[in-house]
Design a protein around this motif. Structure first.
Motif, PDB file in Angstrom:
ATOM      1  N   VAL A  99       1.013   0.980 -10.941  1.00  0.00           N
ATOM      2  CA  VAL A  99       2.113   1.846 -11.017  1.00  0.00           C
ATOM      3  C   VAL A  99       2.045   3.230 -12.162  1.00  0.00           C
ATOM      4  O   VAL A  99       2.396   3.792 -11.701  1.00  0.00           O
ATOM      5  CB  VAL A  99       2.810   1.957 -10.133  1.00  0.00           C
ATOM      6  CG1 VAL A  99       2.901   1.402  -8.989  1.00  0.00           C
ATOM      7  CG2 VAL A  99       3.927   0.152 -10.981  1.00  0.00           C
ATOM      8  N   ARG A 119       1.698   6.861 -12.551  1.00  0.00           N
ATOM      9  CA  ARG A 119       3.281   7.320 -13.293  1.00  0.00           C
ATOM     10  C   ARG A 119       1.972   8.454 -14.587  1.00  0.00           C
ATOM     11  O   ARG A 119       2.534   9.596 -13.917  1.00  0.00           O
ATOM     12  CB  ARG A 119       4.303   6.912 -13.293  1.00  0.00           C
ATOM     13  CG  ARG A 119       5.281   7.555 -13.671  1.00  0.00           C
ATOM     14  CD  ARG A 119       6.541   7.120 -13.479  1.00  0.00           C
ATOM     15  NE  ARG A 119       6.489   6.262 -14.282  1.00  0.00           N
ATOM     16  CZ  ARG A 119       6.632   5.472 -15.467  1.00  0.00           C
ATOM     17  NH1 ARG A 119       6.916   6.065 -16.009  1.00  0.00           N
ATOM     18  NH2 ARG A 119       7.160   4.570 -15.923  1.00  0.00           N
ATOM     19  N   ARG A 131      12.429   2.493  -7.273  1.00  0.00           N
ATOM     20  CA  ARG A 131      13.415   1.782  -8.540  1.00  0.00           C
ATOM     21  C   ARG A 131      13.047   3.187  -9.566  1.00  0.00           C
ATOM     22  O   ARG A 131      13.750   3.168 -10.410  1.00  0.00           O
ATOM     23  CB  ARG A 131      11.694   0.810  -8.683  1.00  0.00           C
ATOM     24  CG  ARG A 131      11.362  -0.275  -7.705  1.00  0.00           C
ATOM     25  CD  ARG A 131      10.290  -1.443  -8.308  1.00  0.00           C
ATOM     26  NE  ARG A 131      10.418  -2.638  -7.780  1.00  0.00           N
ATOM     27  CZ  ARG A 131       9.847  -3.186  -8.001  1.00  0.00           C
ATOM     28  NH1 ARG A 131       9.572  -3.409  -9.001  1.00  0.00           N
ATOM     29  NH2 ARG A 131       9.807  -4.719  -7.645  1.00  0.00           N
ATOM     30  N   ASN A 132      11.675   4.107  -9.877  1.00  0.00           N
ATOM     31  CA  ASN A 132      12.286   4.859 -10.987  1.00  0.00           C
ATOM     32  C   ASN A 132      13.025   6.063  -9.799  1.00  0.00           C
ATOM     33  O   ASN A 132      11.959   6.604 -10.062  1.00  0.00           O
ATOM     34  CB  ASN A 132      10.717   4.942 -11.658  1.00  0.00           C
ATOM     35  CG  ASN A 132      10.943   5.415 -12.747  1.00  0.00           C
ATOM     36  OD1 ASN A 132      11.510   6.501 -12.999  1.00  0.00           O
ATOM     37  ND2 ASN A 132      10.144   4.750 -13.952  1.00  0.00           N
ATOM     38  N   ASN A 170      10.297   8.799  -9.489  1.00  0.00           N
ATOM     39  CA  ASN A 170       9.030   8.774  -8.610  1.00  0.00           C
ATOM     40  C   ASN A 170      10.200   8.891  -7.344  1.00  0.00           C
ATOM     41  O   ASN A 170      10.107   9.056  -6.006  1.00  0.00           O
ATOM     42  CB  ASN A 170       8.934   7.169  -8.213  1.00  0.00           C
ATOM     43  CG  ASN A 170       7.997   7.141  -9.164  1.00  0.00           C
ATOM     44  OD1 ASN A 170       7.497   7.579 -10.037  1.00  0.00           O
ATOM     45  ND2 ASN A 170       7.913   5.431 -10.117  1.00  0.00           N
ATOM     46  N   THR A 173      -1.084  -8.579  -2.380  1.00  0.00           N
ATOM     47  CA  THR A 173      -0.978  -8.387  -4.585  1.00  0.00           C
ATOM     48  C   THR A 173       0.228  -7.847  -4.710  1.00  0.00           C
ATOM     49  O   THR A 173       0.764  -7.509  -5.652  1.00  0.00           O
ATOM     50  CB  THR A 173      -2.476  -6.863  -4.906  1.00  0.00           C
ATOM     51  OG1 THR A 173      -2.156  -6.335  -3.880  1.00  0.00           O
ATOM     52  CG2 THR A 173      -3.815  -8.279  -4.835  1.00  0.00           C
ATOM     53  N   CYS A 174       1.159  -7.536  -3.712  1.00  0.00           N
ATOM     54  CA  CYS A 174       1.493  -6.013  -4.008  1.00  0.00           C
ATOM     55  C   CYS A 174       3.116  -7.056  -3.858  1.00  0.00           C
ATOM     56  O   CYS A 174       3.972  -7.016  -4.250  1.00  0.00           O
ATOM     57  CB  CYS A 174       1.598  -4.894  -2.958  1.00  0.00           C
ATOM     58  SG  CYS A 174       0.821  -4.174  -2.712  1.00  0.00           S
ATOM     59  N   CYS A 227       5.232  -8.277  -6.408  1.00  0.00           N
ATOM     60  CA  CYS A 227       6.619  -7.201  -6.713  1.00  0.00           C
ATOM     61  C   CYS A 227       7.692  -6.846  -6.451  1.00  0.00           C
ATOM     62  O   CYS A 227       8.721  -6.563  -5.846  1.00  0.00           O
ATOM     63  CB  CYS A 227       6.039  -6.656  -8.036  1.00  0.00           C
ATOM     64  SG  CYS A 227       5.695  -7.167  -9.447  1.00  0.00           S
ATOM     65  N   HIS A 228       6.871  -6.658  -4.915  1.00  0.00           N
ATOM     66  CA  HIS A 228       7.608  -5.998  -4.138  1.00  0.00           C
ATOM     67  C   HIS A 228       8.239  -6.860  -2.607  1.00  0.00           C
ATOM     68  O   HIS A 228       8.870  -6.418  -1.593  1.00  0.00           O
ATOM     69  CB  HIS A 228       6.871  -4.714  -3.283  1.00  0.00           C
ATOM     70  CG  HIS A 228       6.585  -3.567  -4.599  1.00  0.00           C
ATOM     71  ND1 HIS A 228       7.919  -3.116  -4.790  1.00  0.00           N
ATOM     72  CD2 HIS A 228       6.007  -3.289  -5.452  1.00  0.00           C
ATOM     73  CE1 HIS A 228       7.352  -1.802  -5.825  1.00  0.00           C
ATOM     74  NE2 HIS A 228       5.887  -2.045  -6.342  1.00  0.00           N
TER      75      HIS A 228
END
Ligand code: HEC
Length: 243
Positions: free
Chosen positions: A128, A132, A154-155, A158, A205-206, A209-210
């Motif tokens: 990600v 970005r 989160r950011n 985004n 795979t995500c 973290c999510h």
């Protein structure tokens, strides 16, 4: 990628959705935007494959260079689309595609000092973040905006705008056909643009973290969202200026 011009009756919901789409002209440019999205997805996939290598503390030089990125993106784009950008004069918009690939190469080149340090495991260069940086640098070169976005971002970079929030809410509705992107001709800052959002779903795979447990810290030190396999994770959003 599946695409369909959706005739969503959104009149009056936001000022941006007041402009009607003109499908005849959208067709061609929508295909160009799909190709740009494909190129970013390919690059992100390559970074994803390299995660273990990048975060291996026992190694210095990882051999994951901008040139590697460049040649892999060209190769995989050809497999995905049959378009060979090494013979650019036969591909419409080849220069735009090659400019994006060049940016993908440069982003990997710039991160070499970080990823080639020995003795450090997690280095923060994740797919990600790659996407970005590519989006930001490609915008400066081309005027085409590409970003990853989601409602509970989160950011702040985004953060979805009103148009994106509305489409993301539509994507998260169980009645929305999974995987179908959204495209519309509209205006941004008084200029005609094509906007496309392509939904992204949480894969295994995500979830490191999510995923669950919601609120626990992931390897990047941020709070997990508690997503399950197949949940909407967000979307790639493109704003493509029309002439
Ligand atoms: C190593 C941890 C990690 C993994 C694995 C990961 N992400 Fe993320 N994700 C992050 C971080 C950190 C951010 C904030 C990135 C930034 O600074 O732009 C983020 C941001 C995002 C965003 C943008 C919105 C926001 O929150 O700012 C989306 C959409 C997203 N991730 C989807 C995914 C999807 C889909 C996958 C699997 C294909 C995935 N992520 C895998 C850590 C991760």
């Amino acid at each position: 990628m599946r695409r369909q011009v959706l005739m969503i009756v959104a009149v009056g919901v936001t000022a941006i959705s007041l402009a009607w789409s003109t499908p005849a002209r959208a067709a061609n440019e929508a295909e160009v935007v799909e190709h740009l999205i494909e190129l970013v997805k390919i690059g992100r996939g390559i970074v994803s494959e390299q995660m273990q290598n990048i975060n291996d503390p026992s190694k210095g030089d990882k051999g994951f260079t901008g040139d590697y990125m460049n040649s892999q993106v060209l190769e995989r784009f050809k497999v995905a689309t049959t378009l060979d950008l090494r013979i650019p004069n036969v591909v419409a918009q080849a220069n735009l595609y090659l400019a994006l690939i060049q940016v993908e190469k440069e982003v990997v080149d710039e991160v070499q000092p970080v990823i080639n340090k020995a003795g450090i495991s997690f280095k923060g260069f994740i797919p990600v973040v790659f996407a970005r940086r590519v989006g930001e640098q490609f915008y400066r070169k081309s005027g085409v905006r590409m970003k990853l976005t989601t409602i509970n971002y989160r950011n702040a970079k985004n953060k979805p705008d009103d148009f994106e929030s509305e489409v993301l809410r539509m994507f998260s509705d169980s009645r929305h056909p999974k995987g179908q992107s959204y495209v519309r001709n509209t205006m941004v800052d008084g200029r005609p643009v094509l906007r496309m959002l392509d939904p992204e779903y949480a894969a295994t795979t995500c979830l490191a973290c999510h995923g669950a447990p919601k609120g626990a810290l992931d390897v990047t030190g941020m709070r997990k969202e508690g997503l399950k396999d197949g949940d909407l994770a967000g979307a790639i959003s493109v704003i493509f200026p029309l002439n």
